[in-house]
Design a protein around this motif. Sequence first.
Motif, PDB file in Angstrom:
ATOM      1  N   UNK A 181       0.836  -1.283   0.062  1.00 48.79           N
ATOM      2  CA  UNK A 181       0.080   0.035   0.154  1.00 48.79           C
ATOM      3  C   UNK A 181       0.901   1.065  -0.022  1.00 48.79           C
ATOM      4  N   UNK A 182       0.496   2.404  -0.665  1.00 46.57           N
ATOM      5  CA  UNK A 182       1.238   3.320  -0.958  1.00 46.57           C
ATOM      6  C   UNK A 182       0.408   4.538  -0.536  1.00 46.57           C
ATOM      7  N   UNK A 216      -0.323  -5.097  -6.124  1.00 44.91           N
ATOM      8  CA  UNK A 216       0.005  -6.553  -5.793  1.00 44.91           C
ATOM      9  C   UNK A 216       1.131  -6.831  -6.723  1.00 44.91           C
ATOM     10  N   UNK A 217       2.106  -7.577  -6.004  1.00 39.09           N
ATOM     11  CA  UNK A 217       3.330  -7.878  -6.825  1.00 39.09           C
ATOM     12  C   UNK A 217       3.487  -9.495  -6.532  1.00 39.09           C
ATOM     13  N   UNK A 218       4.158  -9.895  -7.423  1.00 38.42           N
ATOM     14  CA  UNK A 218       4.920 -11.401  -7.040  1.00 38.42           C
ATOM     15  C   UNK A 218       5.873 -11.177  -6.096  1.00 38.42           C
ATOM     16  N   UNK A 224       4.662  -4.015  -9.992  1.00 32.58           N
ATOM     17  CA  UNK A 224       3.379  -4.114  -9.941  1.00 32.58           C
ATOM     18  C   UNK A 224       2.578  -5.064 -11.137  1.00 32.58           C
ATOM     19  N   UNK A 225       1.791  -6.070 -10.751  1.00 30.88           N
ATOM     20  CA  UNK A 225       1.018  -6.868 -11.605  1.00 30.88           C
ATOM     21  C   UNK A 225      -0.437  -6.630 -11.557  1.00 30.88           C
ATOM     22  N   UNK A 263      -7.717  -8.924 -13.905  1.00 34.82           N
ATOM     23  CA  UNK A 263      -7.259  -8.999 -12.502  1.00 34.82           C
ATOM     24  C   UNK A 263      -7.665  -7.527 -11.763  1.00 34.82           C
ATOM     25  N   UNK A 264      -8.239  -7.623 -10.546  1.00 32.51           N
ATOM     26  CA  UNK A 264      -8.789  -6.528 -10.053  1.00 32.51           C
ATOM     27  C   UNK A 264      -8.434  -6.600  -8.242  1.00 32.51           C
ATOM     28  N   UNK A 265      -8.163  -5.425  -7.733  1.00 31.94           N
ATOM     29  CA  UNK A 265      -8.108  -5.358  -6.338  1.00 31.94           C
ATOM     30  C   UNK A 265      -9.107  -4.915  -5.657  1.00 31.94           C
TER      31      UNK A 265
END
Length: 271
Positions: A181-182, A216-218, A224-225, A263-265
């Motif tokens: 989170x930023x 979200x990242x691996x 960032x993916x 893909x969504x958050x």
Amino acid sequence: MKIKNIGHLAVLLIPIISFSCKKDNSIQVIDIPIEATEVARIKYFNFTAGSPSVNFYANGVKVSGILSNTGSESTAGTAYGAVYPASNYSVINPATYKINGIIPSTATANANVTISEVNSNLEKGKYYSLYTGGIYNSATKTAESFILEDVLPPNNASNMVAYVRFVNAIPNGNSPMTLVIKNAVSGLETVVATGIAYKAGSVFVPVPIGSYELYVRYSASGINIISRNGTTNGVVPFLGGRTYTVGARGDITITSATAATRPLIDNTANQ
């Protein structure tokens, strides 16, 4: 932390939801006698990419739904990307359950078809989240599902911070995922969770109150993916004393910026 569910507990001995005042035996009324001090609590997430709307049933008893004034069950259930209930938790007697996601009886396609099933023992005094996850199989009309116990912060936790966890409902990622989170004002990045595999969730961790971009990242990469920020679908506020679940859903192979299954958050307030 103060638990914000007093209003729910005051009405536990009346029907949780009633679909109509008309007598219609085809409509099942959600009416489970529950003692306020003896309950489990649960949220239902429909996070299977491409899934139809569903209602959830526990041991054959309907436990979610949309209010209808027509005398028939609503064609709308919990849609893809939606959560029931929208705020806080629903209550259920502690027991071992088979929980199914079933397409509404009034749907125009595949009415009453069961698309998901999971078995779990729900214990008194505990909180849970049920997820349909993965990618909907339109040929077999099936979806995966899983249940997580939500270990919320204690009642005396600080109201000067928010509490955040991460759940991974994406089945085809290359490796476990990390949530970063930023702060939208300071730009400071905080790692909330790392190494979260499909069908897993992290613990709730305290984060400073504020508005945040979500990434979200691996876990082995700094790239960032999936992004949620001011140029995608907006920053999210984390309020003091509240608990939030940030969830990743969708099909990681979809690159379209508008496809519903991309893909969504998601950010959902648990309490």
